[in-house]
Design a protein around this motif. Structure first.
Motif, PDB file in Angstrom:
ATOM      1  N   HIS A  82      25.507  48.320  -1.970  1.00  0.00           N
ATOM      2  CA  HIS A  82      26.061  46.815  -1.439  1.00  0.00           C
ATOM      3  C   HIS A  82      24.999  46.088  -0.618  1.00  0.00           C
ATOM      4  N   SER A  83      24.096  45.404  -1.135  1.00  0.00           N
ATOM      5  CA  SER A  83      23.069  45.000  -0.405  1.00  0.00           C
ATOM      6  C   SER A  83      22.556  43.120  -0.549  1.00  0.00           C
ATOM      7  N   GLY A  84      21.994  42.587   0.285  1.00  0.00           N
ATOM      8  CA  GLY A  84      21.989  41.203   0.329  1.00  0.00           C
ATOM      9  C   GLY A  84      20.335  41.118   0.188  1.00  0.00           C
ATOM     10  N   ASP A  85      19.868  42.053   0.504  1.00  0.00           N
ATOM     11  CA  ASP A  85      18.309  42.215   0.641  1.00  0.00           C
ATOM     12  C   ASP A  85      17.415  42.777  -0.495  1.00  0.00           C
ATOM     13  N   LEU A  86      17.857  41.991  -1.579  1.00  0.00           N
ATOM     14  CA  LEU A  86      17.310  42.619  -3.131  1.00  0.00           C
ATOM     15  C   LEU A  86      15.835  42.391  -3.134  1.00  0.00           C
ATOM     16  N   ASN A  87      15.085  41.280  -2.609  1.00  0.00           N
ATOM     17  CA  ASN A  87      13.837  41.207  -2.815  1.00  0.00           C
ATOM     18  C   ASN A  87      12.890  42.286  -2.033  1.00  0.00           C
ATOM     19  N   ARG A  88      13.238  42.560  -0.790  1.00  0.00           N
ATOM     20  CA  ARG A  88      12.504  43.503   0.124  1.00  0.00           C
ATOM     21  C   ARG A  88      12.727  44.998  -0.213  1.00  0.00           C
ATOM     22  N   GLN A  89      13.772  45.369  -1.003  1.00  0.00           N
ATOM     23  CA  GLN A  89      14.175  46.646  -1.246  1.00  0.00           C
ATOM     24  C   GLN A  89      14.032  47.428  -2.649  1.00  0.00           C
ATOM     25  N   GLU A  90      13.378  46.571  -3.489  1.00  0.00           N
ATOM     26  CA  GLU A  90      13.072  47.036  -4.781  1.00  0.00           C
ATOM     27  C   GLU A  90      12.905  48.493  -5.054  1.00  0.00           C
ATOM     28  N   GLY A  91      11.975  48.927  -4.301  1.00  0.00           N
ATOM     29  CA  GLY A  91      11.574  50.423  -4.445  1.00  0.00           C
ATOM     30  C   GLY A  91      12.606  51.280  -4.174  1.00  0.00           C
ATOM     31  N   THR A  92      13.391  51.209  -3.259  1.00  0.00           N
ATOM     32  CA  THR A  92      14.760  51.970  -2.832  1.00  0.00           C
ATOM     33  C   THR A  92      15.746  51.962  -3.857  1.00  0.00           C
ATOM     34  N   LEU A  93      15.980  50.883  -4.317  1.00  0.00           N
ATOM     35  CA  LEU A  93      17.164  50.281  -5.429  1.00  0.00           C
ATOM     36  C   LEU A  93      16.781  51.023  -6.776  1.00  0.00           C
ATOM     37  N   ALA A  94      15.356  51.095  -7.230  1.00  0.00           N
ATOM     38  CA  ALA A  94      15.036  51.719  -8.394  1.00  0.00           C
ATOM     39  C   ALA A  94      15.201  53.176  -7.965  1.00  0.00           C
ATOM     40  N   ALA A  95      14.539  53.674  -6.978  1.00  0.00           N
ATOM     41  CA  ALA A  95      14.561  55.272  -6.700  1.00  0.00           C
ATOM     42  C   ALA A  95      16.150  55.703  -6.733  1.00  0.00           C
ATOM     43  N   LEU A  96      17.269  54.775  -6.259  1.00  0.00           N
ATOM     44  CA  LEU A  96      18.440  55.439  -6.065  1.00  0.00           C
ATOM     45  C   LEU A  96      19.057  55.353  -7.375  1.00  0.00           C
ATOM     46  N   ASN A  97      18.851  54.322  -8.261  1.00  0.00           N
ATOM     47  CA  ASN A  97      19.582  54.107  -9.768  1.00  0.00           C
ATOM     48  C   ASN A  97      20.994  54.177  -9.561  1.00  0.00           C
ATOM     49  N   ALA A  98      21.441  53.588  -8.600  1.00  0.00           N
ATOM     50  CA  ALA A  98      23.008  53.411  -8.650  1.00  0.00           C
ATOM     51  C   ALA A  98      23.423  51.950  -8.850  1.00  0.00           C
ATOM     52  N   ARG A  99      24.711  51.794  -9.155  1.00  0.00           N
ATOM     53  CA  ARG A  99      25.382  50.614  -9.363  1.00  0.00           C
ATOM     54  C   ARG A  99      25.034  49.687  -8.107  1.00  0.00           C
ATOM     55  N   LEU A 100      24.713  48.381  -8.418  1.00  0.00           N
ATOM     56  CA  LEU A 100      24.433  47.488  -7.211  1.00  0.00           C
ATOM     57  C   LEU A 100      25.216  46.392  -7.283  1.00  0.00           C
ATOM     58  N   ILE A 101      25.892  46.026  -6.235  1.00  0.00           N
ATOM     59  CA  ILE A 101      26.667  44.594  -6.101  1.00  0.00           C
ATOM     60  C   ILE A 101      26.027  43.790  -4.913  1.00  0.00           C
ATOM     61  N   ALA A 102      25.602  42.873  -5.247  1.00  0.00           N
ATOM     62  CA  ALA A 102      24.812  41.996  -4.403  1.00  0.00           C
ATOM     63  C   ALA A 102      25.773  41.226  -3.394  1.00  0.00           C
ATOM     64  N   LYS A 103      25.369  41.103  -2.209  1.00  0.00           N
ATOM     65  CA  LYS A 103      26.054  40.570  -1.381  1.00  0.00           C
ATOM     66  C   LYS A 103      25.361  38.691  -1.311  1.00  0.00           C
ATOM     67  N   PRO A 104      26.587  37.767  -1.106  1.00  0.00           N
ATOM     68  CA  PRO A 104      28.138  38.207  -0.501  1.00  0.00           C
ATOM     69  C   PRO A 104      28.943  38.598  -1.937  1.00  0.00           C
ATOM     70  N   ALA A 105      29.963  39.547  -1.799  1.00  0.00           N
ATOM     71  CA  ALA A 105      30.888  39.826  -2.881  1.00  0.00           C
ATOM     72  C   ALA A 105      32.011  40.038  -2.236  1.00  0.00           C
TER      73      ALA A 105
END
Length: 127
Positions: A82-105
């Motif tokens: 659950h993140s609102g920081d999608l642009n700065r965390q692309e590497g972390t997000l790709a490494a985790l390969n989990a479902r993402l729900i963007a903030k705000p939600a």
């Protein structure tokens, strides 16, 4: 609903964490709240039976949820990001390969998504 549901909620924003906590309680789950990696890992160790988790990717003081996510994976516990920081965390997000729900939600939708992942995992563990 999962009997004895315990949902780990990791977020460094107090209002978001509180909203997630209320949403979990509305679904008759016991929320385990944490604002940093140390607290989250302590919950996992102490509780022993976390059903699922909602993890904010970027935390205070340069921390990310990565150590918590890896421990959950090691224990076969489902989680969503659950993140609102999608642009700065692309590497972390790709490494985790989990479902993402963007903030705000909507907090109830975030908790529902995590619980939906937990139900199949609970069924697998019961078999």
């Amino acid at each position: 609903m999962i009997d004895g549901c315990r949902i780990l909620l990791l977020d460094d924003e107090p209002l978001i964490l509180m909203d997630l906590e209320f949403a979990a309680e509305d679904r008759e789950c016991r929320p385990l709240t944490a604002t940093n990696v140390r607290e989250a890992l302590a919950h996992i160790e102490a509780q022993g039976s976390v059903s699922c988790a909602v993890l904010d990717v970027t935390l205070r003081d340069g921390e990310t949820c990565m150590p918590v996510a890896r421990e959950l994976e090691r224990r076969d516990i489902p989680y969503i990001l659950h993140s609102g920081d999608l642009n700065r965390q692309e590497g972390t997000l790709a490494a985790l390969n989990a479902r993402l729900i963007a903030k705000p939600a909507c907090s109830s939708k975030v908790v529902d998504a995590a619980l939906a992942l937990a139900e199949p995992a609970a069924t697998r563990q019961a078999s």
